[in-house]
Design a protein around this motif. Structure first.
Motif, PDB file in Angstrom:
ATOM      1  N   PRO A   1       0.880  -1.160  -0.030  1.00  0.00           N
ATOM      2  CA  PRO A   1      -0.070   0.067   0.009  1.00  0.00           C
ATOM      3  C   PRO A   1       0.837   1.178  -0.091  1.00  0.00           C
ATOM      4  O   PRO A   1       0.325   2.236  -0.225  1.00  0.00           O
ATOM      5  CB  PRO A   1      -0.747  -0.199   1.291  1.00  0.00           C
ATOM      6  N   PHE A   2       1.960   1.110   0.168  1.00  0.00           N
ATOM      7  CA  PHE A   2       2.887   2.403   0.488  1.00  0.00           C
ATOM      8  C   PHE A   2       3.058   3.338  -0.831  1.00  0.00           C
ATOM      9  O   PHE A   2       2.691   4.442  -0.739  1.00  0.00           O
ATOM     10  CB  PHE A   2       4.472   2.195   0.792  1.00  0.00           C
ATOM     11  N   LEU A   3       3.239   2.746  -2.082  1.00  0.00           N
ATOM     12  CA  LEU A   3       3.373   3.553  -3.383  1.00  0.00           C
ATOM     13  C   LEU A   3       2.073   4.088  -3.673  1.00  0.00           C
ATOM     14  O   LEU A   3       1.963   5.105  -4.011  1.00  0.00           O
ATOM     15  CB  LEU A   3       4.043   2.439  -4.410  1.00  0.00           C
ATOM     16  N   PRO A   4       1.026   3.405  -3.550  1.00  0.00           N
ATOM     17  CA  PRO A   4      -0.222   4.029  -3.955  1.00  0.00           C
ATOM     18  C   PRO A   4      -0.643   5.053  -3.016  1.00  0.00           C
ATOM     19  O   PRO A   4      -1.277   6.315  -3.612  1.00  0.00           O
ATOM     20  CB  PRO A   4      -1.418   2.857  -3.804  1.00  0.00           C
ATOM     21  N   ILE A   5      -0.488   4.997  -1.815  1.00  0.00           N
ATOM     22  CA  ILE A   5      -0.749   5.984  -0.917  1.00  0.00           C
ATOM     23  C   ILE A   5       0.046   7.196  -1.022  1.00  0.00           C
ATOM     24  O   ILE A   5      -0.339   8.393  -0.920  1.00  0.00           O
ATOM     25  CB  ILE A   5      -0.555   5.513   0.725  1.00  0.00           C
ATOM     26  N   PHE A   6       1.144   7.204  -1.144  1.00  0.00           N
ATOM     27  CA  PHE A   6       2.310   8.099  -1.529  1.00  0.00           C
ATOM     28  C   PHE A   6       1.954   8.910  -2.664  1.00  0.00           C
ATOM     29  O   PHE A   6       1.871   9.989  -2.707  1.00  0.00           O
ATOM     30  CB  PHE A   6       3.704   7.477  -1.360  1.00  0.00           C
TER      31      PHE A   6
ATOM     32  N   LEU B   1      16.073   1.177   1.446  1.00  0.00           N
ATOM     33  CA  LEU B   1      15.704   2.167   2.321  1.00  0.00           C
ATOM     34  C   LEU B   1      15.768   3.497   1.709  1.00  0.00           C
ATOM     35  O   LEU B   1      15.119   4.338   2.065  1.00  0.00           O
ATOM     36  CB  LEU B   1      16.830   2.155   3.746  1.00  0.00           C
ATOM     37  N   GLY B   2      16.942   3.717   0.833  1.00  0.00           N
ATOM     38  CA  GLY B   2      16.963   4.870   0.155  1.00  0.00           C
ATOM     39  C   GLY B   2      15.806   5.221  -0.788  1.00  0.00           C
ATOM     40  O   GLY B   2      15.330   6.309  -0.870  1.00  0.00           O
ATOM     41  N   TRP B   3      15.282   4.072  -1.262  1.00  0.00           N
ATOM     42  CA  TRP B   3      14.096   4.237  -2.331  1.00  0.00           C
ATOM     43  C   TRP B   3      12.965   4.793  -1.505  1.00  0.00           C
ATOM     44  O   TRP B   3      12.085   5.803  -1.891  1.00  0.00           O
ATOM     45  CB  TRP B   3      13.830   2.861  -2.959  1.00  0.00           C
ATOM     46  N   TYR B   4      12.655   4.377  -0.085  1.00  0.00           N
ATOM     47  CA  TYR B   4      11.590   4.512   0.360  1.00  0.00           C
ATOM     48  C   TYR B   4      11.517   5.858   0.879  1.00  0.00           C
ATOM     49  O   TYR B   4      10.845   7.037   1.014  1.00  0.00           O
ATOM     50  CB  TYR B   4      11.284   3.703   1.778  1.00  0.00           C
ATOM     51  N   LEU B   5      12.811   6.233   1.438  1.00  0.00           N
ATOM     52  CA  LEU B   5      12.977   7.714   1.884  1.00  0.00           C
ATOM     53  C   LEU B   5      13.075   8.626   0.887  1.00  0.00           C
ATOM     54  O   LEU B   5      12.549   9.906   0.978  1.00  0.00           O
ATOM     55  CB  LEU B   5      14.497   7.910   2.772  1.00  0.00           C
ATOM     56  N   ALA B   6      13.400   8.439  -0.363  1.00  0.00           N
ATOM     57  CA  ALA B   6      13.231   9.181  -1.497  1.00  0.00           C
ATOM     58  C   ALA B   6      11.722   9.473  -1.706  1.00  0.00           C
ATOM     59  O   ALA B   6      11.411  10.598  -2.262  1.00  0.00           O
ATOM     60  CB  ALA B   6      14.076   8.687  -2.604  1.00  0.00           C
ATOM     61  N   ARG B   7      10.750   8.356  -1.752  1.00  0.00           N
ATOM     62  CA  ARG B   7       9.506   8.855  -1.909  1.00  0.00           C
ATOM     63  C   ARG B   7       8.959   9.825  -0.793  1.00  0.00           C
ATOM     64  O   ARG B   7       8.073  10.347  -1.199  1.00  0.00           O
ATOM     65  CB  ARG B   7       8.807   7.370  -1.769  1.00  0.00           C
ATOM     66  N   ILE B   8       9.396   9.759   0.340  1.00  0.00           N
ATOM     67  CA  ILE B   8       8.971  10.566   1.585  1.00  0.00           C
ATOM     68  C   ILE B   8       9.363  11.999   1.100  1.00  0.00           C
ATOM     69  O   ILE B   8       8.647  13.142   1.443  1.00  0.00           O
ATOM     70  CB  ILE B   8       9.616  10.254   2.906  1.00  0.00           C
ATOM     71  N   ASN B   9      10.393  12.132   0.703  1.00  0.00           N
ATOM     72  CA  ASN B   9      11.118  13.459   0.064  1.00  0.00           C
ATOM     73  C   ASN B   9      10.301  13.998  -1.085  1.00  0.00           C
ATOM     74  O   ASN B   9       9.951  15.456  -1.030  1.00  0.00           O
ATOM     75  CB  ASN B   9      12.785  13.580  -0.241  1.00  0.00           C
TER      76      ASN B   9
END
Length: 506
Positions: free
Chosen positions: A64-69, A267-275
């Motif tokens: 669900p992370f990517l659709p939510i983001f 980890l870098g990919w997830y944090l990049a999405r947050i940025n």
């Protein structure tokens, strides 16, 4: 207000308040905003740099992370585009249209990115996607936004003046929106149907080819160029440009973390999405907040304008009132009398009731002034004026100072007999004041002589003729010994409208 003065209100006009406004580029940033923006930039930088050594660590795939983001990102960008577009329509500033189209572009590209991302809505991705589609849409997204910012800076420098013509504003908007949709369509077709024209960016979840081919470096260079141009040009002096700079900082570390991580679900990919979320959120929050402040400011200005308009209206009404009053007696002056009698006589067929005019003269007033002085004469005029107004109040009459020691009274609904009764009431009331007048040839008191004339309903008569007839009766009253009333004109019982005379006094 008496019934004879009511006509004046039908001819009055009120000025309407005018409208005013502003746009988001006009708002300077304050010290607290700049401090908060700097703090946020430092946090983004420190967290991103601290995560770099661990950026390649693969984490569990959280579906669900990517659709939510992406959903939030699409919503934020499209809403920002909508608000900026409305700001452009209101202001006519071309650079705002460029900024709006930039956010529209990122919103649309991001929507296509999530639809074509493998494993979200389908194993391969929707809309004819292949393995490379979502990766190249990410490139278009992260290079398109800073390219749009650069284009915005160029437009702001080349076209600083707002468009005035509504047709030009609409035409440019149509060109900008259609060009944006066309660009998105062409890039999407390039990433799907024509993907063989592009180098391979990703192998399964590994996208280190983006570094090998130099694509990621080019994206980073475009973003850094936009950030430096924005910082040099505006230095955070304006709210919009301050938060665009923060969005570019967040997007820059999104690119750095993505390229350094080299694989999806690291980890870098997830944090990049947050940025990326931060990049979209700071602009949306900034725009919404400043538009709200603009609305509050405009509401305050509108209220101030209404208050100023009310004060101006009151001042104008007071000015009109003062210009219509006699300065000494504080009853209407000759100018106001001429207006009222003019309205009453201009359309005789609309006058369904009789109209009467009385002209009153203070007897031997020159002798009174010579004996008691001008202050004494002023006191007499003010007292007589007050007495006249009190006596005609039950009849809803209109009294004015006609000139010097003369007064005029307009009465509605009375024939000559009724007019005479009112004249006698005024004359008797003045006599009963018993203001000593040693130089009077009538009595030892201040007295008045009254002449009047009554006009039947629907009768056409010129203003000068009516005044002349009442003045003639006044002349007869003064020659008859003063302190008397003479009224001529129409009597209700006499269909032939004979002229009759009523006399009174001592």
């Amino acid at each position: 207000m008496n019934n004879l003065e009511f006509a004046a209100d039908r001819h009055s006009h009120r000025p309407r308040p005018f409208k005013t406004g502003s746009h988001i580029l006009d708002i300077p940033s304050n010290r607290n905003q700049r401090r908060f923006a700097l703090l946020l930039a430092i946090i983004i930088t420190v967290v991103s740099l601290a995560a770099l050594p661990f950026g390649t660590k693969i984490l569990p795939s959280f579906g669900p992370f990517l659709p939510i983001f992406i959903s939030w990102f699409i919503f934020a960008d499209l809403l920002t585009a909508f608000i900026l577009f409305n700001q452009y329509r209101a202001s006519g500033v071309p650079s705002l249209l460029v900024m709006s189209c930039t956010y529209l572009f990122t919103g649309l590209i991001t929507a296509l990115h999530i639809l074509t991302f493998p494993g979200v809505f389908s194993e391969q991705g929707m809309l004819g996607a292949n393995q490379q589609t979502s990766a190249w849409l990410w490139v278009f997204w992260h290079s398109g936004y800073p390219a749009g910012i650069i284009f915005y800076l160029i437009a702001a420098a080349r076209f600083p003046q707002a468009l005035v013509s509504k047709s030009k504003i609409s035409a440019l908007a149509a060109v900008g929106l259609s060009s944006t949709f066309l660009l998105v369509f062409c890039l999407f077709k390039l990433a799907t149907a024509e993907h063989k024209l592009l180098p391979e960016m990703i192998d399964l979840n590994d996208y280190r080819n983006a570094v090998t081919w130099g694509t990621g470096l080019a994206v980073a260079v475009i973003n850094m160029t936009a950030l430096l141009m924005m910082a040099v040009r505006f230095r955070g002096r304006d709210v919009l440009h301050l938060w665009i700079s923060i969005a570019l900082v967040a997007l820059m570390f999104d690119i750095v973390l993505t390229l350094f991580a080299g694989a999806r679900y690291s980890l870098g990919w997830y944090l990049a999405r947050i940025n990326s979320v931060i990049a979209a959120s700071v602009m949306l929050c900034s725009v919404v907040n400043e538009v709200s402040r603009l609305f509050i400011k405009l509401a305050d200005q509108h209220q101030q304008l209404l208050d100023s308009g009310n004060k101006l209206r009151i001042a104008n009404e007071e000015l009109l009132r003062l210009s219509s009053l006699d300065g000494l007696t504080e009853i209407p002056n000759r100018r106001r009398f001429d207006e009222i009698i003019g309205w009453e006589l201009v359309v005789p067929e609309a006058r369904r009731t009789p109209l009467s005019l009385l002209i009153l003269d203070v007897d031997c007033f020159k002798a009174y002034n010579d004996h008691y002085g001008h202050l004494g004469g002023d006191h007499v005029l003010k007292t007589v004026a007050k007495t006249i107004v009190e006596e005609i109040r039950p009849y809803f009459g209109f009294a004015a100072r006609y000139g010097g020691e003369e007064f005029a009274v307009l009465l509605s609904g009375l024939d000559a007999r009724g007019t005479y009764e009112v004249a006698e009431k005024i004359r008797s009331a003045v006599e009963n004041l018993e203001i000593a007048h040693a130089g009077s040839k009538a009595l030892q008191w201040v007295t008045v002589s009254v002449g009047g004339y009554a006009v039947p309903p629907l009768r056409e008569i010129a203003e000068d003729d009516l005044i002349a007839m009442a003045d003639e009766c006044l002349y007869e009253a003064k020659n008859g010994g003063r302190n008397r009333s003479i009224v001529k004109g129409w009597i209700l019982e006499d269909a032939g409208e004979p002229i009759v005379i009523h006399q009174g006094g001592r």
